[in-house]
Design an enzyme around this catalytic site. Structure first.
Site, PDB file in Angstrom:
ATOM      1  N   GLY A 232      35.787  -5.437  39.938  1.00  0.00           N
ATOM      2  CA  GLY A 232      36.568  -6.626  40.290  1.00  0.00           C
ATOM      3  C   GLY A 232      37.602  -6.935  39.213  1.00  0.00           C
ATOM      4  O   GLY A 232      37.741  -6.203  38.223  1.00  0.00           O
TER       5      GLY A 232
ATOM      6  N   TYR B 123      31.111 -20.964  49.730  1.00  0.00           N
ATOM      7  CA  TYR B 123      31.311 -20.301  48.428  1.00  0.00           C
ATOM      8  C   TYR B 123      31.053 -21.287  47.282  1.00  0.00           C
ATOM      9  O   TYR B 123      30.286 -21.013  46.362  1.00  0.00           O
ATOM     10  CB  TYR B 123      32.733 -19.742  48.360  1.00  0.00           C
ATOM     11  CG  TYR B 123      33.172 -19.270  46.997  1.00  0.00           C
ATOM     12  CD1 TYR B 123      32.703 -18.078  46.460  1.00  0.00           C
ATOM     13  CD2 TYR B 123      34.074 -20.018  46.225  1.00  0.00           C
ATOM     14  CE1 TYR B 123      33.110 -17.647  45.199  1.00  0.00           C
ATOM     15  CE2 TYR B 123      34.490 -19.590  44.975  1.00  0.00           C
ATOM     16  CZ  TYR B 123      34.008 -18.405  44.466  1.00  0.00           C
ATOM     17  OH  TYR B 123      34.420 -17.981  43.213  1.00  0.00           O
TER      18      TYR B 123
HETATM   19  N1  LIG Z   1      39.133 -14.944  41.981  1.00  0.00           N
HETATM   20  C1  LIG Z   1      39.253 -16.237  41.695  1.00  0.00           C
HETATM   21  O1  LIG Z   1      40.278 -16.883  41.963  1.00  0.00           O
HETATM   22  C2  LIG Z   1      38.120 -16.947  41.003  1.00  0.00           C
HETATM   23  C3  LIG Z   1      38.258 -18.306  40.718  1.00  0.00           C
HETATM   24  C4  LIG Z   1      37.214 -18.955  40.069  1.00  0.00           C
HETATM   25  C5  LIG Z   1      36.061 -18.272  39.728  1.00  0.00           C
HETATM   26  N2  LIG Z   1      35.952 -16.947  40.039  1.00  0.00           N
HETATM   27  C6  LIG Z   1      34.712 -16.258  39.672  1.00  0.00           C
HETATM   28  O2  LIG Z   1      35.037 -15.310  38.667  1.00  0.00           O
HETATM   29  C7  LIG Z   1      34.174 -14.173  38.762  1.00  0.00           C
HETATM   30  C8  LIG Z   1      34.996 -12.905  38.800  1.00  0.00           C
HETATM   31  O3  LIG Z   1      35.885 -12.994  39.904  1.00  0.00           O
HETATM   32  P1  LIG Z   1      36.802 -11.770  40.339  1.00  0.00           P
HETATM   33  O4  LIG Z   1      38.026 -12.337  40.955  1.00  0.00           O
HETATM   34  O5  LIG Z   1      36.904 -10.796  39.207  1.00  0.00           O
HETATM   35  O6  LIG Z   1      35.897 -11.157  41.498  1.00  0.00           O
HETATM   36  P2  LIG Z   1      36.179  -9.862  42.390  1.00  0.00           P
HETATM   37  O7  LIG Z   1      37.480  -9.251  42.005  1.00  0.00           O
HETATM   38  O8  LIG Z   1      35.929 -10.238  43.809  1.00  0.00           O
HETATM   39  O9  LIG Z   1      35.022  -8.868  41.889  1.00  0.00           O
HETATM   40  C9  LIG Z   1      33.694  -9.038  42.198  1.00  0.00           C
HETATM   41  C10 LIG Z   1      33.033  -7.683  42.155  1.00  0.00           C
HETATM   42  O10 LIG Z   1      31.629  -7.843  42.396  1.00  0.00           O
HETATM   43  C11 LIG Z   1      31.236  -6.809  43.293  1.00  0.00           C
HETATM   44  N3  LIG Z   1      29.988  -7.160  43.963  1.00  0.00           N
HETATM   45  C12 LIG Z   1      29.821  -7.837  45.126  1.00  0.00           C
HETATM   46  N4  LIG Z   1      28.511  -7.905  45.439  1.00  0.00           N
HETATM   47  C13 LIG Z   1      27.833  -7.253  44.460  1.00  0.00           C
HETATM   48  C14 LIG Z   1      26.455  -6.967  44.225  1.00  0.00           C
HETATM   49  N5  LIG Z   1      25.511  -7.350  45.086  1.00  0.00           N
HETATM   50  N6  LIG Z   1      26.125  -6.289  43.103  1.00  0.00           N
HETATM   51  C15 LIG Z   1      27.070  -5.875  42.241  1.00  0.00           C
HETATM   52  N7  LIG Z   1      28.388  -6.094  42.416  1.00  0.00           N
HETATM   53  C16 LIG Z   1      28.776  -6.781  43.508  1.00  0.00           C
HETATM   54  C17 LIG Z   1      32.412  -6.717  44.240  1.00  0.00           C
HETATM   55  O11 LIG Z   1      32.346  -5.556  45.015  1.00  0.00           O
HETATM   56  P3  LIG Z   1      33.018  -5.584  46.508  1.00  0.00           P
HETATM   57  O12 LIG Z   1      34.473  -5.843  46.300  1.00  0.00           O
HETATM   58  O13 LIG Z   1      32.677  -4.239  47.032  1.00  0.00           O
HETATM   59  O14 LIG Z   1      32.341  -6.721  47.233  1.00  0.00           O
HETATM   60  C18 LIG Z   1      33.563  -6.732  43.244  1.00  0.00           C
HETATM   61  O15 LIG Z   1      33.821  -5.449  42.703  1.00  0.00           O
HETATM   62  C19 LIG Z   1      33.308 -14.425  40.003  1.00  0.00           C
HETATM   63  O16 LIG Z   1      32.081 -14.979  39.612  1.00  0.00           O
HETATM   64  C20 LIG Z   1      34.096 -15.457  40.793  1.00  0.00           C
HETATM   65  O17 LIG Z   1      33.257 -16.248  41.612  1.00  0.00           O
HETATM   66  C21 LIG Z   1      36.958 -16.283  40.658  1.00  0.00           C
END
Ligand SMILES: NC(=O)c1ccc[n+]([C@@H]2O[C@H](COP(=O)([O-])OP(=O)(O)OC[C@H]3O[C@@H](n4cnc5c(N)ncnc54)[C@H](OP(=O)(O)O)[C@@H]3O)[C@@H](O)[C@H]2O)c1
Length: 279
Positions: free
Chosen positions: A10, A117
């Site tokens: 991610g 979420y």
């Molecule tokens: N993006 C935002 O705007 C945002 C804002 C606030 C907080 N956050 C938080 O910040 C953190 C990082 O976000 P991000 O944007 O880097 O997330 P991301 O790009 O969606 O990456 C999440 C990764 O986790 C993987 N994943 C999903 N289910 C899994 C499992 N059961 N076991 C292991 N890996 C798994 C996903 O794989 P798949 O793609 O195959 O599902 C993806 O590679 C998260 O906790 C998110 O909630 C994000």
């Protein structure tokens, strides 16, 4: 000392690779965080002492129809990681708030998530603060990076294809460049002592609406697409988002002397990286 980064494909996971060349990086194919036994065995056999959990179910609208999976990944997954006893960094979100205030949200403010979420992430915070041995929860917002899917990349793509774009102006928050968040984790993690349980807000400095953010993305990218402001009711989404979810970062700055860049400066850095990659 062995560090494991989960969800490493991610946005944040890929960014952390730049800072931790010697850590173990896994995504769902190598380690599914929802599988308690798999997690326990992996941590034991690799002698993992610290975990940065970047794995999450982040498809905010899809989660409305997929509550079970979102709960498993966003609540049970982090709990499985915590049960190993390793020092855990968990990433949470501004979507734990309802967004009805007009002053920046502090760590202790009442939570009122408006989406599945947001509810799963809020429940995870509560559970980890109760059950984990050592945990640092960082709440962030509007995360973007040169990796994966995010608002910056989408706006640049659409801006190159279209003459005008409509973007909502009545949701206000703070963007966060994943590299800035990763650097904050890098600085704070060694300072978290055994047995500590902490929660802090972290986003870039400054405030904007999605409309302001999009306008600045176009300007810094030299894209001539005209961005027009619209209201949320004109752009229907399955999940409800908070109208105002600016995070107050006083606590993290005072506790760890973290210097937080202004959002426009970090956005410029990300756009430079994207252009270097030809994206
Ligand atoms: N993006 C935002 O705007 C945002 C804002 C606030 C907080 N956050 C938080 O910040 C953190 C990082 O976000 P991000 O944007 O880097 O997330 P991301 O790009 O969606 O990456 C999440 C990764 O986790 C993987 N994943 C999903 N289910 C899994 C499992 N059961 N076991 C292991 N890996 C798994 C996903 O794989 P798949 O793609 O195959 O599902 C993806 O590679 C998260 O906790 C998110 O909630 C994000």
């Amino acid at each position: 000392m062995m560090l494991l980064v989960t969800g490493s494909k991610g946005q944040l996971g890929q960014t952390l690779k730049e800072l931790y060349p010697d850590a173990l990086f896994t995504d769902v194919e190598e380690l599914d965080i929802t599988d308690e036994k798999e997690v326990a065995d992996f941590v034991k056999s690799n002698q993992v002492t610290e975990i940065i959990n970047c794995a999450a179910y982040t498809a905010v609208d899809k989660a409305e129809d997929d509550e079970e999976r979102a709960y498993k990944v966003n609540v049970l997954g982090p709990l499985n990681l915590a049960k190993t006893g390793a020092k855990l960094v968990q990433i949470s979100t501004d979507y734990v708030f309802g967004g009805l205030k007009s002053t920046p949200c502090k760590e202790g403010d009442e939570k009122c998530p408006l989406s599945v979420y947001g509810k799963t992430k809020a429940e995870c915070e509560d559970l980890l603060l109760k059950e984990a041995k050592t945990v640092l929860i960082l709440r962030t917002s509007w995360l973007y990076s040169p990796y994966g899917n995010n608002f910056v990349k989408t706006m640049r793509r659409l801006g190159k294809e279209r003459e005008t774009l409509t973007v909502i102006f009545d949701q206000v928050g703070s963007p966060t460049f994943a590299l800035d968040l990763a650097r904050a984790i890098y600085k704070i993690l060694p300072q978290i002592k055994e047995g500590e349980k902490k929660i802090f807000n972290y986003s870039n400095e400054g405030v904007c609406s999605w409309y302001d953010f999009a306008t600045e993305i176009m300007r810094l990218s030299g894209i001539s697409c005209h961005v027009l402001p619209i209201e949320s009711f004109e752009y229907k989404t399955k999940a409800t988002r908070p109208c105002f979810s600016v995070l107050n970062k006083r606590a993290i700055k005072e506790a760890y002397q973290v210097e937080i860049p202004y959002w426009r400066e970090s956005l410029e850095k990300c756009i430079t990286l994207l252009e270097e990659k030809g994206e």
